[in-house]
Write an enzyme that holds these catalytic residues in place. Structure first.
Site, PDB file in Angstrom:
ATOM      1  CE  LYS A  65      14.469 -15.103  -1.492  1.00 48.32           C
ATOM      2  NZ  LYS A  65      15.261 -16.240  -1.992  1.00 48.32           N
ATOM      3  NE  ARG A 108      16.147 -19.279  -4.269  1.00 48.89           N
ATOM      4  CZ  ARG A 108      17.245 -18.638  -3.902  1.00 48.89           C
ATOM      5  NH1 ARG A 108      18.274 -19.291  -3.409  1.00 48.89           N
ATOM      6  NH2 ARG A 108      17.300 -17.320  -3.995  1.00 48.89           N
ATOM      7  N   GLY A 211      26.500 -23.352  -0.034  1.00 48.08           N
ATOM      8  CA  GLY A 211      26.693 -22.396   1.056  1.00 48.08           C
ATOM      9  C   GLY A 211      27.672 -21.292   0.724  1.00 48.08           C
ATOM     10  CB  ALA A 212      30.621 -20.346   0.828  1.00 47.85           C
ATOM     11  CG  ASP A 213      24.965 -15.672   0.485  1.00 47.38           C
ATOM     12  OD1 ASP A 213      25.595 -14.991  -0.334  1.00 47.38           O
ATOM     13  OD2 ASP A 213      23.827 -15.398   0.893  1.00 47.38           O
ATOM     14  CB  SER A 283      23.990 -23.143  -5.639  1.00 46.54           C
ATOM     15  OG  SER A 283      22.834 -22.432  -5.262  1.00 46.54           O
TER      16      SER A 283
END
Lengths: 310, 310
Positions: A65, A108, A211-213, A283
């Protein structure tokens, strides 16, 4: 010739329910060591953003990816996340398909958020909410709806929450507090503001922190996460870039305090152990989830896909 | 929509001479630190082969090459090397083009082999030969021809050498020894047999060692390489996977004994210093070379390319 799955084609080929089952199988195969995931590589183009090359191997295929994160893009009318997913036959290296990376990511992410909520939330959980309904938040809401829920949606932009509710068959929350009080809460925000300060989660709640990437961002306070039962998608990634990372830095959590979702799904490790337990799933997003979606897409590829003459 | 360069389209867009100039500029930009190259990632699918994810950043773009090496493929009528090169705008992450990875590889391999020979060989070198004329060897021969040479070609398959000679405008060597005796020798073999045993290179010769991509393979004996002036494309890669690696393992060569080609091109380091010096260039293949080719292709993209609806 290999098929190219645009976002629309992918959504036609893989329903949210199929995505959830595929991602479940991917987590199980990864936990069993049947699928593997070499570390992702970052290509920094700061301050504008970065590129990530994320490989995975499993199910007779290798996946790569190539995906971006350019947070300032929406201000220019461009998407934050773009790129391609390439899938090759692991027996001879030949390319099998290319897919829109943003569409794979949303599918996903929705699947993982709901899979974790169903696995770790209370079996009698009634209300489910989604905080933040950007592209990935809508995918989470759509997956909840596909699993028979009527999600409560909240967003900093009330119009966006209304529109998402109408689109997926949910309800816009009157206040953020109402959404945060649901039995299972799925958060998909940039994490510039902490949603869960210390002491805010109530007994029995589950939260999927999607979230919070980005460094320095968080959806939950470190001391609140350390107070509850913590699960993650992958310790390696979560302890470096996830919500778990802030707790590790502060010495609040170590490897033994965090359970990987795949180990719960295989029965290797316990999940929720009591009705009044609070569970949190951190995640970070795994290439094996992308692989699961890509293989599901290959299984049901429509005939009318655009072809790339490789 | 982004354009896809098939192998044919790439060869139409970027001539061997243009490729050589582009790769020269790429080596210079890399040596100056203007272009960067995060380490490549291997995705093993042994014993059949492996996948490599090779990133590079420069010229306002980010590149990712997803490319294979499956040595047993030709026996099944499939190519050893396949894959895609993806090029994105580094300012916003948006994809700009996709290219056939094998075609990019052959073009940049031919360019690097001849660039090194012209930079490090004697200015009065007359004869030039290519040993091994598979897809990459033919590209090397074609690049020599484009630079005004009439290369002498040798291959384990004499018919293949004849055909390659006719195709590029060269000559098939009567014997391997004849080809090995040329003033500049460019080797593009699997490296299952050592072409240069100890003491075999003669004063003034240059050799570009382009092949032997695989553990345990070598085109030159370690003691022969250690005897001559050694250059490489990148110390990091060459000391781990190149011909240089065997010398490092044996303690015959260290960092200070090997010069990177880019440093010679910028004038940072000396190249050939005497007519009777023997020079050897160890090529491992760099993603910055692929980036150089991809940017050259973007500059002269034909209008009729197939489009991918990203």
């Amino acid at each position: 010739m290999i098929p190219f799955f645009t976002g629309d084609a992918l959504r036609r080929a893989v329903s949210p329910e199929r995505a959830l089952e595929a991602v479940r199988e991917g987590f199980v195969a990864f936990a069993r060591g049947e699928w593997t995931m070499p570390p992702k590589v970052y290509v920094p183009a700061y301050p504008a953003g970065d590129f990530r090359a994320m490989p995975a191997l499993g199910g007779g295929h290798a996946l790569l990816k190539w995906v971006t994160s350019f947070p300032g893009n929406p201000a220019q009318g461009l998407p934050t996340v773009t790129g391609l997913v390439l899938v090759s036959d692991a027996s001879n290296g030949m390319l099998r398909a290319a897919l829109d990376a943003a569409a794979v990511t949303t599918l996903r992410t929705g699947a993982a958020a709901v899979l974790a909520a169903e696995t770790l939330g209370r079996p009698d959980a009634e209300s489910a909410s989604v905080i933040g309904v950007g592209v990935n938040g809508i995918a989470v809401a759509r997956t909840l709806a596909a699993r028979g829920r009527r999600p409560l949606l909240w967003d900093v932009d009330p119009g966006r929450a209304e529109a998402a509710a109408a689109e997926v068959g949910g309800e816009a929350a009157a206040t953020r507090e109402e959404a945060l009080a649901a039995d299972v809460v799925l958060t998909v925000t940039p994490g510039r503001e902490v949603l869960f300060p210390e002491g805010s989660l109530r007994p029995g709640q589950h939260v999927s922190l999607m979230g919070a990437d980005g460094a320095g961002n968080a959806e939950i306070a470190a001391r609140e996460l350390a107070r509850v039962r913590v699960f993650c998608d992958d310790w390696e990634q979560a302890s470096h870039g996830g919500e778990v990372a802030q707790c590790v830095e502060l010495g609040l959590l170590g490897r033994d305090d965090v359970t990987e979702l795949g180990d719960v799904l295989t029965g290797e490790a316990p999940g929720r152990e009591a009705d009044d337990e609070i569970t949190a799933f951190d995640s970070t997003g795994l290439a094996i989830q992308d692989l699961a979606i890509a293989l599901a897409a290959l299984e049901s590829a429509p005939d009318d896909l655009p072809q790339i003459p490789v």
